[in-house]
Design a protein around this motif. Structure first.
Motif, PDB file in Angstrom:
ATOM      1  N   PHE A   1      11.795  -5.933   5.955  1.00 13.86           N
ATOM      2  CA  PHE A   1      13.132  -6.091   5.401  1.00 13.86           C
ATOM      3  C   PHE A   1      13.532  -7.562   5.322  1.00 13.86           C
ATOM      4  O   PHE A   1      13.182  -8.368   6.190  1.00 13.86           O
ATOM      5  CB  PHE A   1      14.159  -5.348   6.260  1.00 13.86           C
ATOM      6  CG  PHE A   1      14.160  -3.863   6.057  1.00 13.86           C
ATOM      7  CD1 PHE A   1      13.156  -3.066   6.600  1.00 13.86           C
ATOM      8  CD2 PHE A   1      15.164  -3.251   5.314  1.00 13.86           C
ATOM      9  CE1 PHE A   1      13.149  -1.691   6.412  1.00 13.86           C
ATOM     10  CE2 PHE A   1      15.164  -1.872   5.124  1.00 13.86           C
ATOM     11  CZ  PHE A   1      14.153  -1.098   5.671  1.00 13.86           C
TER      12      PHE A   1
ATOM     13  N   GLY B   1       0.764  -1.232   0.000  1.00 17.68           N
ATOM     14  CA  GLY B   1       0.000   0.000   0.000  1.00 17.68           C
ATOM     15  C   GLY B   1       0.795   1.281   0.000  1.00 17.68           C
ATOM     16  O   GLY B   1       0.247   2.352  -0.190  1.00 17.68           O
ATOM     17  N   GLY B   2       2.079   1.235   0.217  1.00 13.07           N
ATOM     18  CA  GLY B   2       2.875   2.447   0.163  1.00 13.07           C
ATOM     19  C   GLY B   2       2.532   3.420   1.272  1.00 13.07           C
ATOM     20  O   GLY B   2       2.005   3.057   2.312  1.00 13.07           O
ATOM     21  N   GLY B   3       2.837   4.717   1.031  1.00  9.76           N
ATOM     22  CA  GLY B   3       2.565   5.745   2.039  1.00  9.76           C
ATOM     23  C   GLY B   3       3.324   5.459   3.315  1.00  9.76           C
ATOM     24  O   GLY B   3       4.539   5.262   3.298  1.00  9.76           O
ATOM     25  N   ASP B   4       2.610   5.404   4.429  1.00  7.33           N
ATOM     26  CA  ASP B   4       3.249   5.168   5.717  1.00  7.33           C
ATOM     27  C   ASP B   4       3.261   3.694   6.096  1.00  7.33           C
ATOM     28  O   ASP B   4       3.498   3.342   7.240  1.00  7.33           O
ATOM     29  CB  ASP B   4       2.522   5.962   6.801  1.00  7.33           C
ATOM     30  CG  ASP B   4       1.072   5.552   6.970  1.00  7.33           C
ATOM     31  OD1 ASP B   4       0.595   5.456   8.104  1.00  7.33           O
ATOM     32  OD2 ASP B   4       0.400   5.313   5.928  1.00  7.33           O
ATOM     33  N   ALA B   5       3.015   2.824   5.108  1.00  9.33           N
ATOM     34  CA  ALA B   5       2.951   1.389   5.394  1.00  9.33           C
ATOM     35  C   ALA B   5       4.276   0.850   5.909  1.00  9.33           C
ATOM     36  O   ALA B   5       5.357   1.304   5.511  1.00  9.33           O
ATOM     37  CB  ALA B   5       2.541   0.636   4.132  1.00  9.33           C
ATOM     38  N   GLU B   6       4.178  -0.128   6.767  1.00 11.15           N
ATOM     39  CA  GLU B   6       5.341  -0.786   7.340  1.00 11.15           C
ATOM     40  C   GLU B   6       6.148  -1.459   6.243  1.00 11.15           C
ATOM     41  O   GLU B   6       5.601  -2.143   5.375  1.00 11.15           O
ATOM     42  CB  GLU B   6       4.877  -1.831   8.351  1.00 11.15           C
ATOM     43  CG  GLU B   6       5.973  -2.712   8.914  1.00 11.15           C
ATOM     44  CD  GLU B   6       5.438  -3.781   9.854  1.00 11.15           C
ATOM     45  OE1 GLU B   6       4.229  -3.750  10.164  1.00 11.15           O
ATOM     46  OE2 GLU B   6       6.232  -4.647  10.264  1.00 11.15           O
ATOM     47  N   GLN B   7       7.461  -1.256   6.297  1.00  9.92           N
ATOM     48  CA  GLN B   7       8.353  -1.926   5.361  1.00  9.92           C
ATOM     49  C   GLN B   7       8.940  -3.157   6.055  1.00  9.92           C
ATOM     50  O   GLN B   7       9.426  -3.071   7.175  1.00  9.92           O
ATOM     51  CB  GLN B   7       9.473  -0.987   4.909  1.00  9.92           C
ATOM     52  CG  GLN B   7       8.965   0.179   4.068  1.00  9.92           C
ATOM     53  CD  GLN B   7      10.084   1.054   3.516  1.00  9.92           C
ATOM     54  OE1 GLN B   7      11.241   0.640   3.416  1.00  9.92           O
ATOM     55  NE2 GLN B   7       9.733   2.278   3.121  1.00  9.92           N
TER      56      GLN B   7
END
Lengths: 114, 111
Positions: A105, A97-103
């Motif tokens: 790793f 979803g992008g934006g402030d979504a959790e990345q």
């Protein structure tokens, strides 16, 4: 889910050789990020994709670096020709979803260029 | 990119609360405040994030100043597994998903 998968985990190569790092994002995630971490420069974003399209490649250090995402489940980061200063840990991350979504790793690929 | 300022290192006793500060006086209205941590020999992992209001999750709490120029990550009861480098990062909003990691705070937990 197995999480973000990176291969190889370790790569040792000689200066001038081509290096290809691989990443499989989490299924269903539409954003993919490539980072590099060194002692001198810390963790820096190289490039990121949305729906397989590069969005920001301003962090790619030079023309020797290229990244592709041919489909939603696979991406490569290629260095040709490699140089000793490319030695680093390369991380791939993905998010939904992008934006402030959790990345999320991956475990990283430790690259050593002799 | 807006910058953050964090102490280079902190120590805390095991089973005590930990307050990790972050200053971000140049934060813009669209910047989220993200916290990630990196355990030794691992990739970074998400801890928490917020925009204006304080946030809680199973890992931590995030207290955001009213003017948004500073924030504090709170680990309520530190364990040895919490020893890591903690990064406070601004950004990560739609149209700019880029996270710019600083040098972070290295947290040491004393048994």
């Amino acid at each position: 889910d197995a999480g973000v998968i990176q291969s190889p985990r370790h790569e040792v190569t000689e200066m001038g050789q081509e290096v290809t790092l691989r990443c499989k994002p989490i299924s269903g995630h539409d954003y993919l990020f490539w980072y590099r971490q060194t002692m001198m420069r810390g963790l820096e974003l190289l490039i990121y994709f949305n729906n397989n399209v590069p969005i920001d490649d301003s962090g790619m250090p030079e023309d020797r670096f290229s990244a592709k995402m041919p489909n939603a489940s696979f991406s490569t980061l290629k260095i040709q020709p490699s140089e000793p200063r490319d030695s680093a840990v390369y991380f791939c991350a993905s998010s939904q979803g992008g934006g402030d979504a959790e990345q999320f790793f991956g475990p990283g690929t430790r690259l050593t260029v002799l | 990119d807006a910058k953050t300022t964090q102490p280079n290192s902190m120590e805390s006793n095991e089973e005590e609360p930990v307050h990790l500060p972050c200053n971000h006086s140049t934060i813009s209205g669209t910047d989220y405040i993200h916290w990630y941590r990196q355990l030794p020999s691992q990739g970074p992992e998400y801890v928490i994030h917020g925009l204006t209001s304080n946030v809680n999750n199973r890992m931590a709490s995030l207290a955001i100043a009213e003017d948004r120029k500073s924030s504090t990550l709170i680990l309520h009861r530190a364990t040895l597994r919490d020893a890591a480098v903690y990064y406070c990062i601004l950004g990560g909003f739609f149209g700019n998903e880029k996270l710019t990691f600083g040098t972070g705070t290295r947290l040491t937990i004393i048994p």
